[in-house]
Design a protein around this motif. Sequence first.
Motif, PDB file in Angstrom:
ATOM      1  N   ILE A   1      75.065   9.230   9.348  1.00 18.10           N
ATOM      2  CA  ILE A   1      75.511   9.074  10.732  1.00 18.10           C
ATOM      3  C   ILE A   1      75.395  10.394  11.485  1.00 18.10           C
ATOM      4  O   ILE A   1      74.921  10.446  12.629  1.00 18.10           O
ATOM      5  CB  ILE A   1      76.948   8.536  10.780  1.00 18.10           C
ATOM      6  CG1 ILE A   1      77.007   7.116  10.190  1.00 18.10           C
ATOM      7  CG2 ILE A   1      77.489   8.544  12.208  1.00 18.10           C
ATOM      8  CD1 ILE A   1      78.411   6.571  10.011  1.00 18.10           C
ATOM      9  N   GLY A   2      75.822  11.486  10.847  1.00 12.69           N
ATOM     10  CA  GLY A   2      75.755  12.795  11.491  1.00 12.69           C
ATOM     11  C   GLY A   2      74.336  13.206  11.826  1.00 12.69           C
ATOM     12  O   GLY A   2      74.067  13.725  12.920  1.00 12.69           O
ATOM     13  N   LEU A   3      73.395  12.964  10.905  1.00  7.51           N
ATOM     14  CA  LEU A   3      72.004  13.315  11.163  1.00  7.51           C
ATOM     15  C   LEU A   3      71.411  12.447  12.269  1.00  7.51           C
ATOM     16  O   LEU A   3      70.623  12.924  13.092  1.00  7.51           O
ATOM     17  CB  LEU A   3      71.180  13.163   9.885  1.00  7.51           C
ATOM     18  CG  LEU A   3      71.400  14.237   8.815  1.00  7.51           C
ATOM     19  CD1 LEU A   3      70.708  13.834   7.513  1.00  7.51           C
ATOM     20  CD2 LEU A   3      70.908  15.600   9.288  1.00  7.51           C
ATOM     21  N   ALA A   4      71.785  11.177  12.315  1.00  6.64           N
ATOM     22  CA  ALA A   4      71.282  10.297  13.370  1.00  6.64           C
ATOM     23  C   ALA A   4      71.777  10.750  14.742  1.00  6.64           C
ATOM     24  O   ALA A   4      71.030  10.742  15.721  1.00  6.64           O
ATOM     25  CB  ALA A   4      71.713   8.852  13.095  1.00  6.64           C
ATOM     26  N   ILE A   5      73.032  11.169  14.823  1.00  8.54           N
ATOM     27  CA  ILE A   5      73.582  11.652  16.099  1.00  8.54           C
ATOM     28  C   ILE A   5      72.927  12.971  16.487  1.00  8.54           C
ATOM     29  O   ILE A   5      72.534  13.168  17.646  1.00  8.54           O
ATOM     30  CB  ILE A   5      75.107  11.802  16.006  1.00  8.54           C
ATOM     31  CG1 ILE A   5      75.764  10.418  15.867  1.00  8.54           C
ATOM     32  CG2 ILE A   5      75.663  12.542  17.223  1.00  8.54           C
ATOM     33  CD1 ILE A   5      77.256  10.465  15.591  1.00  8.54           C
ATOM     34  N   ALA A   6      72.800  13.897  15.520  1.00  3.28           N
ATOM     35  CA  ALA A   6      72.183  15.195  15.804  1.00  3.28           C
ATOM     36  C   ALA A   6      70.743  15.013  16.280  1.00  3.28           C
ATOM     37  O   ALA A   6      70.300  15.667  17.230  1.00  3.28           O
ATOM     38  CB  ALA A   6      72.229  16.083  14.565  1.00  3.28           C
ATOM     39  N   GLY A   7      69.999  14.117  15.642  1.00  2.00           N
ATOM     40  CA  GLY A   7      68.620  13.854  16.069  1.00  2.00           C
ATOM     41  C   GLY A   7      68.565  13.252  17.459  1.00  2.00           C
ATOM     42  O   GLY A   7      67.690  13.594  18.265  1.00  2.00           O
TER      43      GLY A   7
ATOM     44  N   LEU B   1      66.225  -0.234   9.279  1.00  2.00           N
ATOM     45  CA  LEU B   1      67.180   0.429  10.177  1.00  2.00           C
ATOM     46  C   LEU B   1      67.911  -0.586  11.052  1.00  2.00           C
ATOM     47  O   LEU B   1      69.100  -0.424  11.334  1.00  2.00           O
ATOM     48  CB  LEU B   1      66.463   1.463  11.054  1.00  2.00           C
ATOM     49  CG  LEU B   1      66.313   2.870  10.443  1.00  2.00           C
ATOM     50  CD1 LEU B   1      65.472   2.841   9.169  1.00  2.00           C
ATOM     51  CD2 LEU B   1      65.695   3.831  11.454  1.00  2.00           C
ATOM     52  N   LEU B   2      67.208  -1.638  11.448  1.00  2.00           N
ATOM     53  CA  LEU B   2      67.853  -2.691  12.240  1.00  2.00           C
ATOM     54  C   LEU B   2      68.912  -3.425  11.436  1.00  2.00           C
ATOM     55  O   LEU B   2      69.821  -4.032  12.007  1.00  2.00           O
ATOM     56  CB  LEU B   2      66.801  -3.683  12.741  1.00  2.00           C
ATOM     57  CG  LEU B   2      65.865  -3.165  13.834  1.00  2.00           C
ATOM     58  CD1 LEU B   2      64.725  -4.152  14.064  1.00  2.00           C
ATOM     59  CD2 LEU B   2      66.625  -2.929  15.136  1.00  2.00           C
TER      60      LEU B   2
ATOM     61  N   ARG C   1      74.419   1.057  15.796  1.00  2.00           N
ATOM     62  CA  ARG C   1      75.458   1.543  16.717  1.00  2.00           C
ATOM     63  C   ARG C   1      75.075   2.897  17.308  1.00  2.00           C
ATOM     64  O   ARG C   1      75.204   3.116  18.516  1.00  2.00           O
ATOM     65  CB  ARG C   1      76.784   1.641  15.973  1.00  2.00           C
ATOM     66  CG  ARG C   1      77.994   1.859  16.861  1.00  2.00           C
ATOM     67  CD  ARG C   1      79.294   1.734  16.093  1.00  2.00           C
ATOM     68  NE  ARG C   1      79.457   0.394  15.550  1.00  2.00           N
ATOM     69  CZ  ARG C   1      79.417   0.091  14.251  1.00  2.00           C
ATOM     70  NH1 ARG C   1      79.184   1.040  13.348  1.00  2.00           N
ATOM     71  NH2 ARG C   1      79.585  -1.143  13.841  1.00  2.00           N
ATOM     72  N   VAL C   2      74.598   3.795  16.462  1.00  2.00           N
ATOM     73  CA  VAL C   2      74.158   5.112  16.957  1.00  2.00           C
ATOM     74  C   VAL C   2      73.011   4.940  17.940  1.00  2.00           C
ATOM     75  O   VAL C   2      72.961   5.594  18.991  1.00  2.00           O
ATOM     76  CB  VAL C   2      73.738   6.021  15.782  1.00  2.00           C
ATOM     77  CG1 VAL C   2      73.083   7.299  16.301  1.00  2.00           C
ATOM     78  CG2 VAL C   2      74.947   6.380  14.920  1.00  2.00           C
TER      79      VAL C   2
END
Length: 337
Positions: free
Chosen positions: A115-121, A189-190, A197-198
């Motif tokens: 989740i953190g990497l998805a938000i950072a990206g 991913l879907l 959500r991200v």
Amino acid sequence: MNLERPAADPGRSRPSEEHARAPSGIVLDEPSTADSRRQPDIRPLWAQVLLYVFIIGPFAAAAVGLWYATTVSGVSVVDAVLFVVFYAVTGHGVTIGYHRLFTHRSFTATRPLRIGLAIAGSMALEGSVICWVADHRKHHAFSDADGDPHSPWRYGASPWALTKGLWWSHTGWLFDRHKTFTSRYAPDLLADADLVRVDRLFPVWALSSVALPGLLGWALSGFTWHGAWTALLWAGLVRIFLIHHVTFSINSVCHVVGSRPYASRDRATNVWPLAMLSMGESWHNYHHADPTSARHGAEPGQVDSSAAIIRLFERLGWATRVRWPDPTRLRARRRVP
């Protein structure tokens, strides 16, 4: 440096079945007949307008920043530190998260890290995570061939055709309103509720990417509006501009000039001057020769900060099943002199 016509016409070659599969077994070839009969997935007008803002806005900010630094107040220590921190966090969000984890599954991550990497990206403003992954998987399925979203060889190999192709691969393709079928290229991913959500909250992450540097600059400068403005300029907009064009250069420059020590079916190259700014992504030739490897700079002395951070995550127990290159894999992929 290597600048030459591809051995085969990229507009007519087809990817092999081996290269058309993701590690998960997802087929990464062209849309099926049923897909082709569907109405093309078109980016809505409001999203197209925002795309222009995201691309042109940081570019204009870079020009303003250059003028401001040379004629008004220079660059403060606070602005410089915030620039480096936000560049590192959001840039590695793309290289480690979007690219090596979500696109190629080079390692397995714990849920908080995913989740953190998805938000950072997302905060790099290169698009939402699912759309980015779908585009990139399609690129690998058709790399430098008909169907590649951003090949610089799109128009041919003459000087004028390659000039047009470099523009297309660097920036032009982004403005094509036809979207890659995410259901075809990113079904895994879907099916991930966290990533969906991200992905849906991308506008929030985009706004945060600009607002957070301004808020931190305001606080760290003693709550001055000047501190907020300069931090927003440098650690927000100019930082986004640099990340964008370093990433775009992997699509353009790293498919035209550079070295090719490893065998791949396309024109991907290594461009060492970009290694540090791209966080290891410009060792692009080895990446295309061995896409699931967690390390792209596989040779001694090749800077790859993304791989170093993945190694740290592995030691902390946050990353497992990491696909590291080994001597046997390297020898198998090296080009025959």
